[in-house]
Design a protein around this motif. Structure first.
Motif, PDB file in Angstrom:
ATOM      1  N   GLU A 210       0.838  -1.107   0.044  1.00 52.85           N
ATOM      2  CA  GLU A 210      -0.003   0.064   0.123  1.00 52.85           C
ATOM      3  C   GLU A 210       0.972   1.252  -0.010  1.00 52.85           C
ATOM      4  O   GLU A 210       1.809   1.269   0.734  1.00 52.85           O
ATOM      5  CB  GLU A 210      -1.016  -0.052   1.503  1.00 52.85           C
ATOM      6  N   GLY A 211       0.520   2.336  -0.627  1.00 52.00           N
ATOM      7  CA  GLY A 211       1.358   3.400  -0.882  1.00 52.00           C
ATOM      8  C   GLY A 211       0.347   5.017  -1.005  1.00 52.00           C
ATOM      9  O   GLY A 211      -0.713   4.619  -1.349  1.00 52.00           O
ATOM     10  N   ASP A 212       1.171   5.968  -0.734  1.00 54.35           N
ATOM     11  CA  ASP A 212       0.656   7.192  -0.620  1.00 54.35           C
ATOM     12  C   ASP A 212       1.167   8.085  -1.674  1.00 54.35           C
ATOM     13  O   ASP A 212       2.319   8.574  -1.150  1.00 54.35           O
ATOM     14  CB  ASP A 212       0.049   7.909   0.534  1.00 54.35           C
ATOM     15  N   PRO A 213       0.944   8.162  -2.834  1.00 59.70           N
ATOM     16  CA  PRO A 213       2.046   8.888  -3.763  1.00 59.70           C
ATOM     17  C   PRO A 213       1.853  10.355  -3.430  1.00 59.70           C
ATOM     18  O   PRO A 213       0.734  11.020  -3.535  1.00 59.70           O
ATOM     19  CB  PRO A 213       1.534   8.555  -5.277  1.00 59.70           C
ATOM     20  N   LEU A 214       2.953  11.236  -3.596  1.00 65.47           N
ATOM     21  CA  LEU A 214       3.009  12.709  -3.441  1.00 65.47           C
ATOM     22  C   LEU A 214       3.759  12.892  -4.792  1.00 65.47           C
ATOM     23  O   LEU A 214       5.032  12.667  -5.014  1.00 65.47           O
ATOM     24  CB  LEU A 214       3.516  13.021  -2.241  1.00 65.47           C
ATOM     25  N   VAL A 215       3.350  13.814  -5.583  1.00 66.86           N
ATOM     26  CA  VAL A 215       3.817  14.236  -6.742  1.00 66.86           C
ATOM     27  C   VAL A 215       4.304  15.717  -6.804  1.00 66.86           C
ATOM     28  O   VAL A 215       3.361  16.548  -6.406  1.00 66.86           O
ATOM     29  CB  VAL A 215       3.503  13.869  -8.054  1.00 66.86           C
ATOM     30  N   GLY A 216       5.589  15.950  -7.043  1.00 68.21           N
ATOM     31  CA  GLY A 216       6.151  17.441  -7.340  1.00 68.21           C
ATOM     32  C   GLY A 216       6.141  17.857  -8.670  1.00 68.21           C
ATOM     33  O   GLY A 216       6.876  16.525  -9.417  1.00 68.21           O
ATOM     34  N   TYR A 217       5.882  18.737  -9.572  1.00 67.86           N
ATOM     35  CA  TYR A 217       6.192  18.934 -10.737  1.00 67.86           C
ATOM     36  C   TYR A 217       6.572  20.186 -11.191  1.00 67.86           C
ATOM     37  O   TYR A 217       6.361  21.256 -10.817  1.00 67.86           O
ATOM     38  CB  TYR A 217       4.551  18.430 -11.661  1.00 67.86           C
ATOM     39  N   GLY A 218       7.350  20.437 -12.318  1.00 68.11           N
ATOM     40  CA  GLY A 218       7.500  21.680 -13.174  1.00 68.11           C
ATOM     41  C   GLY A 218       6.926  21.131 -14.432  1.00 68.11           C
ATOM     42  O   GLY A 218       7.201  20.327 -15.187  1.00 68.11           O
ATOM     43  N   HIS A 219       6.413  22.404 -15.011  1.00 67.20           N
ATOM     44  CA  HIS A 219       5.478  22.278 -16.352  1.00 67.20           C
ATOM     45  C   HIS A 219       5.638  23.139 -17.166  1.00 67.20           C
ATOM     46  O   HIS A 219       5.699  24.592 -16.642  1.00 67.20           O
ATOM     47  CB  HIS A 219       4.001  22.121 -15.962  1.00 67.20           C
ATOM     48  N   VAL A 220       5.957  23.257 -18.328  1.00 62.05           N
ATOM     49  CA  VAL A 220       6.057  24.064 -19.572  1.00 62.05           C
ATOM     50  C   VAL A 220       5.098  23.965 -20.492  1.00 62.05           C
ATOM     51  O   VAL A 220       5.038  22.631 -21.138  1.00 62.05           O
ATOM     52  CB  VAL A 220       7.366  24.450 -19.944  1.00 62.05           C
ATOM     53  N   SER A 221       4.266  24.846 -20.977  1.00 63.97           N
ATOM     54  CA  SER A 221       3.163  24.775 -22.082  1.00 63.97           C
ATOM     55  C   SER A 221       3.378  25.864 -23.005  1.00 63.97           C
ATOM     56  O   SER A 221       3.730  27.111 -22.795  1.00 63.97           O
ATOM     57  CB  SER A 221       1.781  24.884 -21.532  1.00 63.97           C
ATOM     58  N   ILE A 222       3.326  25.335 -24.323  1.00 65.29           N
ATOM     59  CA  ILE A 222       3.380  26.278 -25.575  1.00 65.29           C
ATOM     60  C   ILE A 222       2.123  26.287 -26.423  1.00 65.29           C
ATOM     61  O   ILE A 222       1.907  24.893 -26.823  1.00 65.29           O
ATOM     62  CB  ILE A 222       4.727  26.178 -26.206  1.00 65.29           C
ATOM     63  N   GLY A 223       1.297  27.153 -26.576  1.00 61.50           N
ATOM     64  CA  GLY A 223       0.053  27.043 -27.194  1.00 61.50           C
ATOM     65  C   GLY A 223      -0.343  28.037 -28.147  1.00 61.50           C
ATOM     66  O   GLY A 223       0.395  29.401 -28.206  1.00 61.50           O
ATOM     67  N   TYR A 224      -1.608  28.077 -28.337  1.00 59.77           N
ATOM     68  CA  TYR A 224      -2.029  29.120 -29.018  1.00 59.77           C
ATOM     69  C   TYR A 224      -3.665  29.459 -28.628  1.00 59.77           C
ATOM     70  O   TYR A 224      -4.601  28.515 -28.179  1.00 59.77           O
ATOM     71  CB  TYR A 224      -2.413  28.812 -30.751  1.00 59.77           C
ATOM     72  N   LYS A 225      -3.999  30.729 -28.400  1.00 58.66           N
ATOM     73  CA  LYS A 225      -5.308  31.178 -27.999  1.00 58.66           C
ATOM     74  C   LYS A 225      -6.109  31.716 -29.263  1.00 58.66           C
ATOM     75  O   LYS A 225      -5.442  32.650 -30.049  1.00 58.66           O
ATOM     76  CB  LYS A 225      -5.112  32.492 -26.816  1.00 58.66           C
ATOM     77  N   PHE A 226      -7.114  31.249 -29.478  1.00 57.57           N
ATOM     78  CA  PHE A 226      -8.192  31.606 -30.600  1.00 57.57           C
ATOM     79  C   PHE A 226      -8.732  32.969 -30.448  1.00 57.57           C
ATOM     80  O   PHE A 226      -8.914  33.195 -29.225  1.00 57.57           O
ATOM     81  CB  PHE A 226      -8.966  30.530 -30.911  1.00 57.57           C
TER      82      PHE A 226
END
Length: 226
Positions: A210-226
């Motif tokens: 049994e386990g309790d996962p804790l996730v730390g993240y770094g995130h980069v997004s590149i996109g387009y706004k219509f």
């Protein structure tokens, strides 16, 4: 812990709302209004606090961890709610198998590691809202609150199937948009997943992890706004 997190999120949203309606000189929410799509890349650092129970009922505790890069896409809508305040509702998908996030070694560090079980997160996805302040005409800061889901897979000396997991996510980030609609986001945050359980590992049908996962993240997004 949940009550504290809820209070912090509430204070952050209240601060954003207050700033959003009290500083019209920074007007720029209209620059972000509308539908958007983006591709993203993310690095996740995983820590799992877990318990192994063998077929005789003996329990041992430990911490496992690793890292998992993901890449995928996201889409959403920015709703302007004032001259410099807007809120984003979005969905993001992390692609297929993100790779091994941890190894369970129920029988200890034996010579062949034959009892090892590797844990993989498959097809992670996120649903979120992000209250935001436009600090300049083309830039904004935001806090993100949402839910994360993932399919958990166990590979190795295992007969059972782990349950899929869900969890609460929160983060903070910045976004900058160009006049032609192209934008970039950078973000850091964490996800606290619910507990998972796997039965039948290490060569027996009754042993469990049994386990309790804790996730730390770094995130980069590149996109387009219509």
């Amino acid at each position: 812990m949940k009550a504290l997190k809820t209070k912090i999120c509430s204070y952050a949203i209240a601060l954003l709302v207050s700033a959003g309606f009290s500083t019209p000189t920074y007007a720029g929410s209209s620059d972000f209004a509308g539908i958007f799509v983006a591709g993203h890349a993310e690095m996740n650092v995983v820590a799992i606090s877990g318990t192994f129970t063998d077929s005789d009922g003996n329990r041992s505790e430990g911490v496992a961890g690793g890292y998992a890069p993901t890449a995928g896409w996201e889409a959403g809508f920015n709703f302007p709610l004032g001259p410099n305040f807007f809120i984003t509702a979005g969905y993001a998908y992390g692609g297929g198998d993100s790779g091994k996030i941890a190894t369970a070694r129920p029988n200890g560090a034996d010579a062949t590691n034959a009892a090892d079980v590797s844990l993989h997160a498959d097809s992670p996805e996120w649903y979120y809202i992000a209250p935001s302040i436009s600090i300049f005409d083309n830039s904004a800061i935001y806090v993100k609150i949402g839910q994360a889901d993932a399919n958990l897979k166990a590979i190795g000396s295992v007969t059972g199937t782990p349950n899929n997991i869900s969890g609460d996510m929160w983060g903070i980030g910045t976004t900058t948009i160009a006049d032609n609609g192209l934008f970039i986001k950078t973000e850091a945050g964490a996800i606290q997943y619910e507990q998972f359980k796997i039965t039948g590992i290490g060569g027996t049908t009754t042993s469990t992890v049994e386990g309790d996962p804790l996730v730390g993240y770094g995130h980069v997004s590149i996109g387009y706004k219509f």
